[in-house]
Design an enzyme around this catalytic site. Structure first.
Site, PDB file in Angstrom:
ATOM      1  N   ASN A  13     -28.007  13.168  89.305  1.00 22.07           N
ATOM      2  CA  ASN A  13     -28.216  12.092  88.320  1.00 22.07           C
ATOM      3  C   ASN A  13     -29.535  12.251  87.566  1.00 22.07           C
ATOM      4  O   ASN A  13     -30.000  11.314  86.921  1.00 22.07           O
ATOM      5  CB  ASN A  13     -28.127  10.716  88.996  1.00 22.07           C
ATOM      6  CG  ASN A  13     -29.161  10.561  90.106  1.00 22.07           C
ATOM      7  OD1 ASN A  13     -29.852  11.535  90.447  1.00 22.07           O
ATOM      8  ND2 ASN A  13     -29.295   9.383  90.658  1.00 22.07           N
ATOM      9  N   ASP A  19     -29.287  14.760  95.792  1.00 26.37           N
ATOM     10  CA  ASP A  19     -28.473  13.635  96.262  1.00 26.37           C
ATOM     11  C   ASP A  19     -27.116  14.121  96.766  1.00 26.37           C
ATOM     12  O   ASP A  19     -26.788  15.309  96.664  1.00 26.37           O
ATOM     13  CB  ASP A  19     -28.301  12.600  95.138  1.00 26.37           C
ATOM     14  CG  ASP A  19     -27.947  13.264  93.824  1.00 26.37           C
ATOM     15  OD1 ASP A  19     -27.131  14.195  93.841  1.00 26.37           O
ATOM     16  OD2 ASP A  19     -28.510  12.879  92.763  1.00 26.37           O
ATOM     17  N   ASP A  88     -27.977  13.896 110.734  1.00 26.20           N
ATOM     18  CA  ASP A  88     -29.266  14.014 111.421  1.00 26.20           C
ATOM     19  C   ASP A  88     -29.639  12.613 111.910  1.00 26.20           C
ATOM     20  O   ASP A  88     -29.727  11.673 111.107  1.00 26.20           O
ATOM     21  CB  ASP A  88     -30.298  14.519 110.401  1.00 26.20           C
ATOM     22  CG  ASP A  88     -31.523  15.110 111.052  1.00 26.20           C
ATOM     23  OD1 ASP A  88     -31.848  14.690 112.170  1.00 26.20           O
ATOM     24  OD2 ASP A  88     -32.160  15.980 110.423  1.00 26.20           O
ATOM     25  N   HIS A 311     -37.295  22.618 107.921  1.00 28.09           N
ATOM     26  CA  HIS A 311     -38.104  21.796 107.014  1.00 28.09           C
ATOM     27  C   HIS A 311     -39.476  21.460 107.586  1.00 28.09           C
ATOM     28  O   HIS A 311     -40.294  20.865 106.899  1.00 28.09           O
ATOM     29  CB  HIS A 311     -37.337  20.513 106.706  1.00 28.09           C
ATOM     30  CG  HIS A 311     -37.074  19.694 107.941  1.00 28.09           C
ATOM     31  ND1 HIS A 311     -36.273  20.143 108.966  1.00 28.09           N
ATOM     32  CD2 HIS A 311     -37.539  18.496 108.332  1.00 28.09           C
ATOM     33  CE1 HIS A 311     -36.254  19.240 109.924  1.00 28.09           C
ATOM     34  NE2 HIS A 311     -37.018  18.227 109.565  1.00 28.09           N
TER      35      HIS A 311
HETATM   36  C1  NOJ Z   1     -38.705  16.002 113.702  1.00 30.21           C
HETATM   37  C2  NOJ Z   1     -38.290  16.166 112.273  1.00 30.21           C
HETATM   38  O1  NOJ Z   1     -37.751  17.446 112.114  1.00 30.21           O
HETATM   39  C3  NOJ Z   1     -39.532  15.932 111.432  1.00 30.21           C
HETATM   40  O2  NOJ Z   1     -39.321  16.266 110.085  1.00 30.21           O
HETATM   41  C4  NOJ Z   1     -39.937  14.499 111.584  1.00 30.21           C
HETATM   42  O3  NOJ Z   1     -41.160  14.275 110.921  1.00 30.21           O
HETATM   43  C5  NOJ Z   1     -40.123  14.129 113.063  1.00 30.21           C
HETATM   44  N1  NOJ Z   1     -39.071  14.634 113.889  1.00 30.21           N
HETATM   45  C6  NOJ Z   1     -40.140  12.642 113.240  1.00 30.21           C
HETATM   46  O4  NOJ Z   1     -38.855  12.132 113.058  1.00 30.21           O
END
Ligand code: NOJ
Length: 528
Positions: A13, A19, A88, A311
Site C-alpha cells: 500500500n 505488509d 511467531d 533478524h
Molecule cells: C527474540 C526475538 O527474536 C527478538 O527479536 C526479540 O527482541 C526478543 N525475542 C524479545 O521478544
C-alpha cells in the site's frame, strides 16, 4: 522454511512498510524458489516497541500489516501452493499495553495481578530492586510502578513485562490463543525465547560470573519441560502441526541445552534453534565439529534444523566473512545449509546475497540500538527492505521505506541476481526436492574437515548423494575417491574440466576430486 520479516518483505500500500498483501503478491516468487513453509515474524496488534514482539492483542492483525481477512487470504493462497505458515508467538511477555497488563498494574488486588511478576522493593527500602537480574539487552530488569509501589520484571524492554507462567490462568489463556490460530488453519508456531518462560520460584539472585552461565535463575528452569509436554499434546490434537522453539543463549550456542527441549524426540518441541552453526568459524573442521555435536546431542527420533542468519544476529554474507570471495562463500554456505540432514531455515534476502546494511544513527529504528548507541547500533542492519529489482527503493515500495535500502540494490536484487546467489539457492532447492536422499536421508561424514574440505553423503533407500565443500580460498584436492559418481551440481556453475580432474558430467572410477576455491559440489553415486 523461509523466514519473512514482515515489515521488510514487500509493501503493497506504499506506506513504506511491508505488509501481508505484499507477501501475498510474492507467493509465486516463493514457489519458484522452492519454499515449503514460511515463518512469519509477528503480525499481531502491537505498539511496535520491539517491532511486533510486544503484542497487545494476540488474536488480531496489526493495521500496519493489513487485516484479518488479508491474513486468511494469505493462508488460503499459501496452502493452495503447498506452502505452510508458522506464526511467531511470544509467550514470555506481552506489551505493556496489553489489556492483561493494564489490568494487572491497576491495583495490587487486581484479578490479573499475579499474571505478571510483581515484587515489592527489597527489604521494603524505596529504590531497592527485588534482585540483581538484568535484561537480555543488558539493563536492569525491574521497573518500578509508582501507582502500586512495586516492581515488575521484564526480560527485554520495559515495555514488555514478563508473564508469570506459574499462574495456571496464564497457560490457559495462551493455550486458548494457540487454539484460535490452529483452528483457523495455520500450520504451527515459532516460539520466541521458549527457555525463558519460567523463573526461579524464589527469584534468587544470579551469581556474578565474568564468563560462562550467569543467568541461571531467570531462564532454563525445569518447569518449562512439563509445559512443553502439554503444548505438544495441544499441537498433536491437530493434524500435521509443527513447533520450533528459539533457545535463547549467549552466542555462540548450546546444542545440549537446545536438544533438551526436544524431550524424548516426540513429546516436546518438533524443532529447536541452536545458534551454533550461524556462529561457526569459517573452516571445514569447525563446521564438522559444530554439526556433528548437534547431531550427537539431539535424540535419535528428533529432527534437526539449521539456520545461518536471522533478524537478531545479522546476515550470513557479512558475519565472519571477509570481502574476498564473499559471494562464493555465500553459495558454499547455501550448499551446506541445503544438503545437511535437517530442516533448513532461509532468512529473507539471504537467497540473493543481501548483506548487513550500515544504518546511520538518525535512521535507527531498533530501540535496542537507540539505547546502546554507539556501542551497539541495533539489529536494523539485517532488517532492511527486500531487494526485488533495480527500480527506486529496490522495488520494495513506491515510498521511502521504514529502513534504508542497501546501496547495492542496483546489482544485488531478485531480477538481476548480480552475484548469482539466487540461482544457486534455486538450483539447490530444486535438487533437494528431486532427491529423497537430500530431504530425508541419513548423513554419513567421510571426513572431519581435513584439508579444509568437508565431505559427507546423504543416503536414502538406494540413493546416495555425496557432498564435497571446499572452505579454502585455494584449489584443494579431495583424495577420497568414489567408484563411479555423476556430478549433479557445482556452486561454480558448470565444472571446468581443465581445473577438475574429471570431465564435466561424470567422474571416473576412484579419481581424486579437485575443487576450486570455495567450491561445493554434489555427486550422485552410480550403482552398478
Ligand atoms: C527474540 C526475538 O527474536 C527478538 O527479536 C526479540 O527482541 C526478543 N525475542 C524479545 O521478544
Amino acid at each position: 522454511m523461509y523466514h519473512i520479516y514482515t515489515a521488510s518483505f514487500k509493501d503493497s500500500n506504499n506506506d513504506g512498510i511491508g505488509d501481508i498483501p505484499g507477501i501475498l503478491k510474492k507467493l509465486d516468487y516463493l514457489t519458484g524458489l522452492g519454499v515449503d513453509a514460511i515463518w512469519l515474524s509477528p503480525v499481531y496488534a502491537s505498539p511496535m516497541v520491539d517491532l511486533g514482539y510486544d503484542i497487545a492483542d494476540y488474536k488480531s492483525i496489526d493495521d500496519q500489516y493489513g487485516t484479518m481477512d488479508d491474513f486468511r487470504e494469505l493462508l488460503a493462497e499459501a496452502h493452495k501452493r503447498g506452502i505452510r505458515i508458522l506464526m511467531d508467538l511470544a509467550l514470555n511477555h506481552t506489551s505493556e499495553l496489553h489489556p492483561w497488563f493494564l489490568e494487572s498494574r491497576s491495583s495490587k488486588n487486581s484479578p490479573k495481578r499475579d499474571w505478571y511478576i510483581w515484587m515489592p522493593p527489597k527489604d521494603g527500602q524505596k529504590g531497592k530492586k527485588p534482585n540483581n537480574w538484568r535484561t537480555n539487552f543488558g539493563r536492569k530488569a525491574w521497573r518500578y510502578d509508582h501507582k502500586t509501589k512495586e516492581y515488575y520484571y521484564h526480560s527485554f524492554f520495559r515495555e514488555q513485562p514478563d508473564l508469570n507462567w506459574r499462574n495456571p490462568e496464564v497457560k490457559e489463556a495462551m493455550f486458548d490463543i494457540m487454539r484460535y490460530w490452529l483452528d483457523m488453519g495455520i500450520d504451527g508456531f515459532r516460539l520466541d525465547v521458549i527457555n525463558l518462560l519460567y523463573k526461579d520460584a524464589e527469584l534468587k539472585n544470579n551469581e556474578f560470573r565474568l564468563f560462562g552461565k550467569s543467568k541461571i535463575y531467570n531462564r532454563n528452569q525445569p518447569e518449562v519441560y512439563e509445559l512443553l509436554r502439554d503444548l505438544r499434546k495441544l499441537l498433536d490434537g491437530y493434524p500435521e502441526k509443527a513447533s520450533v522453539g528459539e533457545i535463547y543463549v549467549v552466542p555462540p550456542g548450546d546444542p545440549a541445552l537446545a536438544a533438551s527441549f526436544l524431550g524424548g524426540g516426540a513429546d516436546m518441541l518438533h524443532l529447536v534453534f541452536d545458534f551454533s552453526l550461524a556462529f561457526t568459524l569459517w573452516k571445514a573442521s569447525s563446521y564438522y565439529k559444530t554439526i556433528a555435536e548437534y547431531y550427537r546431542k539431539i535424540p535419535e527420533s528428533a529432527w534437526p534444523c539449521f539456520f545461518l542468519s536471522n533478524h537478531d544476529i545479522g546476515r550470513s554474507v557479512k558475519r565472519l566473512f571477509w570481502e574476498r570471495g564473499k559471494y562464493a562463500k555465500a553459495k558454499l554456505r547455501a550448499a551446506l545449509l541445503l544438503t545437511l540432514k535437517g530442516t533448513p531455515f532461509i532468512y529473507y534476502g539471504d537467497e540473493i546475497g543481501m548483506e548487513n546494511v550500515p544504518i546511520p544513527k538518525r535512521h535507527i529504528r531498533d530501540l535496542y540500538g537507540r539505547l546502546l548507541y554507539p556501542f551497539f547500533k541495533g539489529r536494523d542492519r539485517a532488517r532492511t527492505p527486500m531487494q526485488w529489482s533495480d527500480k527506486p527503493h529496490a522495488g520494495f515500495s513506491k515510498q521511502t521505506p521504514w529502513l534504508p535500502v542497501s546501496e547495492k540494490y542496483m546489482s544485488i536484487n531478485v531480477k538481476k541476481d548480480g552475484a548469482s546467489v539466487l540461482h544457486t539457492y534455486k538450483a539447490l532447492l530444486s535438487l533437494r526436492k528431486k532427491h529423497k536422499a537430500l530431504q530425508k536421508g541419513d548423513i554419513v561424514f567421510f571426513n572431519k574437515g581435513e584439508n579444509n574440505i568437508l565431505a559427507y553423503s546423504r543416503q536414502c533407500e538406494q540413493e546416495e548423494l555425496i557432498v564435497l565443500l571446499n572452505f579454502s580460498g585455494r584449489k584443494k584436492t579431495y583424495a577420497g575417491g568414489f567408484d563411479t559418481a555423476k556430478i549433479l551440481f557445482s556452486t561454480h556453475g558448470t565444472r571446468n574440466p581443465t581445473v577438475g580432474s574429471c570431465p564435466s558430467a561424470s567422474l571416473p572410477s576412484r579419481a581424486p576430486m579437485t575443487l576450486r576455491a570455495f567450491e561445493g559440489i554434489i555427486l550422485k553415486r552410480q550403482t552398478a
